[in-house]
Design a protein around this motif. Structure first.
Motif, PDB file in Angstrom:
ATOM      1  N   MET A 169      16.332  13.652  63.618  1.00  0.00           N
ATOM      2  CA  MET A 169      14.926  14.069  63.560  1.00  0.00           C
ATOM      3  C   MET A 169      14.773  15.343  62.737  1.00  0.00           C
ATOM      4  O   MET A 169      13.848  15.473  61.924  1.00  0.00           O
ATOM      5  N   LYS A 170      15.674  16.292  62.949  1.00  0.00           N
ATOM      6  CA  LYS A 170      15.580  17.527  62.179  1.00  0.00           C
ATOM      7  C   LYS A 170      15.699  17.239  60.686  1.00  0.00           C
ATOM      8  O   LYS A 170      14.939  17.784  59.867  1.00  0.00           O
ATOM      9  N   GLU A 171      16.625  16.370  60.319  1.00  0.00           N
ATOM     10  CA  GLU A 171      16.809  16.041  58.903  1.00  0.00           C
ATOM     11  C   GLU A 171      15.580  15.323  58.345  1.00  0.00           C
ATOM     12  O   GLU A 171      15.128  15.613  57.222  1.00  0.00           O
ATOM     13  N   LYS A 172      15.001  14.438  59.142  1.00  0.00           N
ATOM     14  CA  LYS A 172      13.863  13.650  58.686  1.00  0.00           C
ATOM     15  C   LYS A 172      12.642  14.516  58.392  1.00  0.00           C
ATOM     16  O   LYS A 172      11.881  14.239  57.452  1.00  0.00           O
ATOM     17  N   ASP A 177      11.735  22.484  50.698  1.00  0.00           N
ATOM     18  CA  ASP A 177      11.997  23.926  50.632  1.00  0.00           C
ATOM     19  C   ASP A 177      12.826  24.419  51.811  1.00  0.00           C
ATOM     20  O   ASP A 177      13.039  25.618  51.975  1.00  0.00           O
ATOM     21  N   GLY A 178      13.284  23.497  52.669  1.00  0.00           N
ATOM     22  CA  GLY A 178      14.134  23.862  53.794  1.00  0.00           C
ATOM     23  C   GLY A 178      13.393  24.170  55.072  1.00  0.00           C
ATOM     24  O   GLY A 178      14.019  24.375  56.113  1.00  0.00           O
ATOM     25  N   THR A 179      12.059  24.194  55.048  1.00  0.00           N
ATOM     26  CA  THR A 179      11.273  24.464  56.261  1.00  0.00           C
ATOM     27  C   THR A 179      10.998  23.145  56.986  1.00  0.00           C
ATOM     28  O   THR A 179      11.123  22.056  56.422  1.00  0.00           O
ATOM     29  N   LEU A 180      10.591  23.266  58.255  1.00  0.00           N
ATOM     30  CA  LEU A 180      10.305  22.087  59.061  1.00  0.00           C
ATOM     31  C   LEU A 180       8.820  21.753  58.998  1.00  0.00           C
ATOM     32  O   LEU A 180       7.968  22.642  59.000  1.00  0.00           O
ATOM     33  N   ASP A 181       8.520  20.465  58.990  1.00  0.00           N
ATOM     34  CA  ASP A 181       7.133  20.010  59.027  1.00  0.00           C
ATOM     35  C   ASP A 181       6.715  19.866  60.494  1.00  0.00           C
ATOM     36  O   ASP A 181       6.681  18.772  61.057  1.00  0.00           O
ATOM     37  N   TRP A 182       6.394  21.016  61.114  1.00  0.00           N
ATOM     38  CA  TRP A 182       6.065  21.035  62.541  1.00  0.00           C
ATOM     39  C   TRP A 182       4.837  20.177  62.855  1.00  0.00           C
ATOM     40  O   TRP A 182       4.750  19.575  63.932  1.00  0.00           O
ATOM     41  N   SER A 183       3.886  20.127  61.954  1.00  0.00           N
ATOM     42  CA  SER A 183       2.646  19.395  62.218  1.00  0.00           C
ATOM     43  C   SER A 183       2.868  17.888  62.299  1.00  0.00           C
ATOM     44  O   SER A 183       2.142  17.182  62.989  1.00  0.00           O
ATOM     45  N   ALA A 184       3.867  17.385  61.581  1.00  0.00           N
ATOM     46  CA  ALA A 184       4.117  15.939  61.552  1.00  0.00           C
ATOM     47  C   ALA A 184       5.170  15.502  62.560  1.00  0.00           C
ATOM     48  O   ALA A 184       5.172  14.349  63.006  1.00  0.00           O
ATOM     49  N   MET A 185       6.059  16.404  62.944  1.00  0.00           N
ATOM     50  CA  MET A 185       7.167  16.037  63.815  1.00  0.00           C
ATOM     51  C   MET A 185       6.664  15.717  65.228  1.00  0.00           C
ATOM     52  O   MET A 185       5.954  16.504  65.843  1.00  0.00           O
ATOM     53  N   PRO A 186       6.998  14.539  65.777  1.00  0.00           N
ATOM     54  CA  PRO A 186       6.564  14.182  67.129  1.00  0.00           C
ATOM     55  C   PRO A 186       7.154  15.133  68.168  1.00  0.00           C
ATOM     56  O   PRO A 186       8.281  15.609  68.021  1.00  0.00           O
ATOM     57  N   ALA A 187       6.360  15.402  69.207  1.00  0.00           N
ATOM     58  CA  ALA A 187       6.764  16.362  70.235  1.00  0.00           C
ATOM     59  C   ALA A 187       6.761  15.702  71.609  1.00  0.00           C
ATOM     60  O   ALA A 187       6.201  14.618  71.805  1.00  0.00           O
ATOM     61  N   LEU A 188       7.401  16.367  72.553  1.00  0.00           N
ATOM     62  CA  LEU A 188       7.452  15.897  73.934  1.00  0.00           C
ATOM     63  C   LEU A 188       6.790  16.921  74.855  1.00  0.00           C
ATOM     64  O   LEU A 188       6.876  18.122  74.621  1.00  0.00           O
ATOM     65  N   ARG A 189       6.161  16.401  75.892  1.00  0.00           N
ATOM     66  CA  ARG A 189       5.539  17.242  76.912  1.00  0.00           C
ATOM     67  C   ARG A 189       5.906  16.664  78.274  1.00  0.00           C
ATOM     68  O   ARG A 189       5.987  15.444  78.447  1.00  0.00           O
ATOM     69  N   PHE A 190       6.144  17.552  79.247  1.00  0.00           N
ATOM     70  CA  PHE A 190       6.515  17.089  80.582  1.00  0.00           C
ATOM     71  C   PHE A 190       5.335  16.410  81.262  1.00  0.00           C
ATOM     72  O   PHE A 190       5.467  15.390  81.918  1.00  0.00           O
TER      73      PHE A 190
END
Length: 310
Positions: A169-172, A177-190
């Protein structure tokens, strides 16, 4: 007030209905109803809301707390007179991450106590004080330092949460530029009360994008597995993540650390059994949690730390 009526009140609240309380008490539903009516007449107040499940009114919460105190004291009195521990249910509120990690030591210790039993209420550490106020539990693991009326507070330590994901997931979601696309990356919530994850994008994005892909996993162990399996990224406490980071199954997404202070709040009551439980909780926490650091955390406040703050 009639002790039998007070025990009936606790049974109704604990079991959630008059019928279930009747089964628990081995009496008829009619007897439960009559006892509750008599107790409400004696109190001059409506004590429970007749909904599913049954809930206590404000007056009912006051009587329930008093009834639990009386039950604990009576059981300990019986224990002292008979030179043995009575079967005292210890109602405790604890958050999922603590239960999945350091609180297991508490369970192991209580299992060696003759006659005692635990009744754990799984609740977010920010909401567990509500159970104390209502008299639903004798103690709670919470991140609130200010004691509830009639309770004492003991600092336990801090849990540190880091943003983690599986390597794929991190690689995807790593941009050119080496930064993460936080807005697109799926997240988890309890779950809906997940205060830890509510601020997950703090310092990572200037805004919360609409229609984020967020999965809810209401189990600490399953939440960790979901991160490991690639369903999304999540904030995981060090106590759970360390082995998976060491094995390479999880990787950190940045160097930010969320520091969550934990406290043990319990009834202010001269009770040997409650003191024994308190000692056990404090010992377990101090064995597994990181100690308080005044440079990192102000008591009762969550702090999101940059790497330099560690």
């Amino acid at each position: 007030m009639n002790p039998v009526h007070l025990e009936t009140l606790l049974a109704v609240l604990d079991e959630g209905s008059f019928e279930a309380a009747a089964d628990h008490l081995a009496v008829t539903p009619s007897a439960v109803s009559q006892r509750m009516k008599a107790l409400e007449q004696a109190a001059g107040r409506v004590l429970v809301r007749r909904v599913q499940p049954v809930t206590a009114t404000e007056a009912g919460e006051i009587l329930a707390q008093a009834a639990r105190r009386m039950r604990l004291l009576q059981a300990e009195t019986d224990a002292q007179m008979s030179d043995r521990l009575a079967r005292v249910p210890l109602n405790v509120a604890v958050n999922a991450d603590s239960l999945a990690s350091w609180f297991r030591d508490v369970i192991a210790e209580v299992s060696s106590w003759d006659g005692s039993c635990l009744r754990l209420r799984l609740e977010d550490e920010a909401h567990s004080l509500t159970l104390l106020r209502r008299g639903d539990c004798v103690g709670a693991v919470t991140r609130e330092a200010a004691p509830v009326s009639g309770c004492d507070t003991t600092p336990l330590g801090v849990m540190r949460y880091r943003a983690l994901a599986c390597p794929v997931m991190k690689e995807k979601y790593t941009l050119s530029d080496g930064t993460l696309d936080w807005s697109a990356m799926p997240a988890l919530r309890f779950g809906p009360k997940d205060a830890i994850q509510d601020a997950d994008l703090q310092g990572r994005l200037d805004y919360t994008p609409p229609n984020r892909r967020i999965s809810e996993i209401p189990s600490s162990e399953a939440f960790l597995d979901a991160v490991r399996l690639g369903l999304g990224w999540g904030l995981i406490p060090d106590q759970q993540s360390a082995p998976l980071i060491a094995s390479g199954e999880l990787v950190t997404l940045d160097e930010r650390v969320l520091v969550v202070p934990l406290y043990w709040q319990h009834w202010r009551l001269e009770s040997p059994l409650l003191q024994q439980l308190t000692d056990t909780v404090v010992t377990a926490a101090r064995h597994h949690l990181d100690p308080f650091d005044d440079t990192e955390v102000t008591p009762g406040v969550n702090v999101l730390q940059e790497p330099s703050g560690r």
